[in-house]
Design an enzyme around this catalytic site. Structure first.
Site, PDB file in Angstrom:
ATOM      1  N   CYS A 122      25.013  -3.326  46.049  1.00 52.01           N
ATOM      2  CA  CYS A 122      25.493  -4.678  45.771  1.00 52.01           C
ATOM      3  C   CYS A 122      25.622  -4.982  44.287  1.00 52.01           C
ATOM      4  CB  CYS A 122      24.580  -5.715  46.430  1.00 52.01           C
ATOM      5  SG  CYS A 122      24.560  -5.601  48.233  1.00 52.01           S
ATOM      6  N   HIS A 262      25.126 -12.461  42.814  1.00 55.22           N
ATOM      7  CA  HIS A 262      25.556 -11.750  44.018  1.00 55.22           C
ATOM      8  C   HIS A 262      25.336 -12.649  45.227  1.00 55.22           C
ATOM      9  CE1 HIS A 262      25.878  -8.973  47.257  1.00 55.22           C
ATOM     10  NE2 HIS A 262      24.572  -8.848  47.443  1.00 55.22           N
ATOM     11  N   ASN A 292      27.934 -11.733  52.805  1.00 57.29           N
ATOM     12  CA  ASN A 292      27.608 -10.730  51.793  1.00 57.29           C
ATOM     13  C   ASN A 292      28.671  -9.635  51.829  1.00 57.29           C
ATOM     14  OD1 ASN A 292      26.556  -8.640  50.244  1.00 57.29           O
ATOM     15  ND2 ASN A 292      24.505  -8.761  51.114  1.00 57.29           N
TER      16      ASN A 292
END
Length: 337
Positions: A122, A262, A292
């Protein structure tokens, strides 16, 4: 060939940005018909209302990345033949080999560019931006595309109520070029802690545990995540790296124009931003619409809000992912949309 001119290059800037998400929406109500969950449970825990899913058979992360790169080239008026390098950040490659970046480069006509993949989970966007900056500032390349392409649905277990609400599919791309102006990537800090391995991973499919009938039956080819451990570490590490970069660059909270974390979990975002004491109105959030999207989440968010961004805006970005890997980056925006 690289043109080593006498022009002084002081930095590397983002000169264009574009993104792509599939048309198909999987909202919480639809998800509740697939697994034992509901909208209230998902919304209160992670802040996600819907996510985009790529359903077309035979299309993977490269197809998402191709769409983002094509839009980037069009929006910036950049001929494909002028691009020197494409770096693809992905945890969902089309194949174990060749690289997904090579597929995207071929499909978008980048005939003069080299291409390769980066696996930084990520944190992929900020890690890859650091690499692009190094290539540009060194003079090796003048036009670098960073593309983050993630078909997260390909490794999401829709029988696991704890993880399946979290992830969506998306891609985003930026053009990185040299600049002699005081804009662009200013600083970045990155860390890795291998003790995080057992808490966030795909257990099977690699060389340690190759695919077999047994691993498929055990559903070991999907994301495995221990949510509480990941949450605790993500909040601590995203916060510490953000504050470290701010301190190193003598940046006060008031001087930060935008924080772009993020987009993993709204509670993580709120915990990190709250502890930095950055004005909530300066925190860019779109997790409710996309979930996500791993490496694509930060550039996807930047692209969605680019109408708010002005040349000279000071932006902090921070991410945390499997590895554990995490970091933060200080960027000065280079153009008015």
């Amino acid at each position: 060939m690289t043109d080593f001119s006498t022009r002084i290059i002081v930095n590397a800037k983002i000169s264009g940005i574009a993104s792509y998400v599939p048309d198909d929406i999987l909202d919480n109500e639809m998800l509740s018909k697939m697994v034992d969950t509901n909208d209230e449970w998902i919304t209160t825990r992670v802040g996600i209302k819907e996510r985009r899913i790529l359903h077309e058979e035979g299309k993977g992360s490269s197809w998402l990345g191709q769409k983002a790169v094509e839009k980037l080239l069009s929006d910036t008026g950049t001929p494909a033949g002028e691009v020197d390098l494409l770096i693809c950040a992905t945890s969902n490659p089309d194949y174990r080999f060749p690289s997904t970046g090579s597929v995207i480069a071929h499909e978008t006509g980048l005939t003069n560019a080299y291409a390769f993949d980066v696996q930084a989970a990520c944190a992929g966007f900020i890690v890859t931006m650091q690499m692009a900056r190094a290539y540009v500032v060194s003079g090796l390349y003048k036009k670098v595309i960073v593309v983050c392409a993630e078909k997260m649905s390909s490794m999401t277990d829709y029988q696991d109520r704890a993880t399946c609400p979290l992830f969506g599919d998306a891609a985003a791309a930026v053009l990185v070029e040299p600049t002699d102006e005081p804009v662009g990537v200013i600083d970045g800090e990155f860390h890795i802690d291998g003790t995080g391995l057992p808490h966030l991973l795909m257990k099977a499919g690699g060389s340690v545990l190759p695919a077999s009938a047994e691993t498929v039956a055990a559903r070991e080819h999907y994301i495995y995540q221990e949510g509480r451990v990941v949450y605790k570490n993500a909040v601590r590490d995203m916060l510490s790296s953000t504050l470290s970069v701010m301190e190193r660059n003598n940046l006060s909270v008031e001087e930060i124009d935008w924080l772009v974390p993020h987009q993993a979990n709204l509670r993580i975002i709120e915990a990190v931003s709250g502890r930095t004491k950055i004005d909530p109105e300066k925190v860019l959030i779109n997790i409710q619409h996309y979930g996500n999207t791993s490496a694509a989440s930060i550039p996807l968010c930047l692209d969605e809000f680019k109408g708010k961004l002005k040349k000279g805006d000071k932006i902090m970005m921070t991410a945390f992912g499997a590895g554990f890997t995490w970091g933060a980056m200080y960027l000065i925006w280079a153009f008015d949309s």
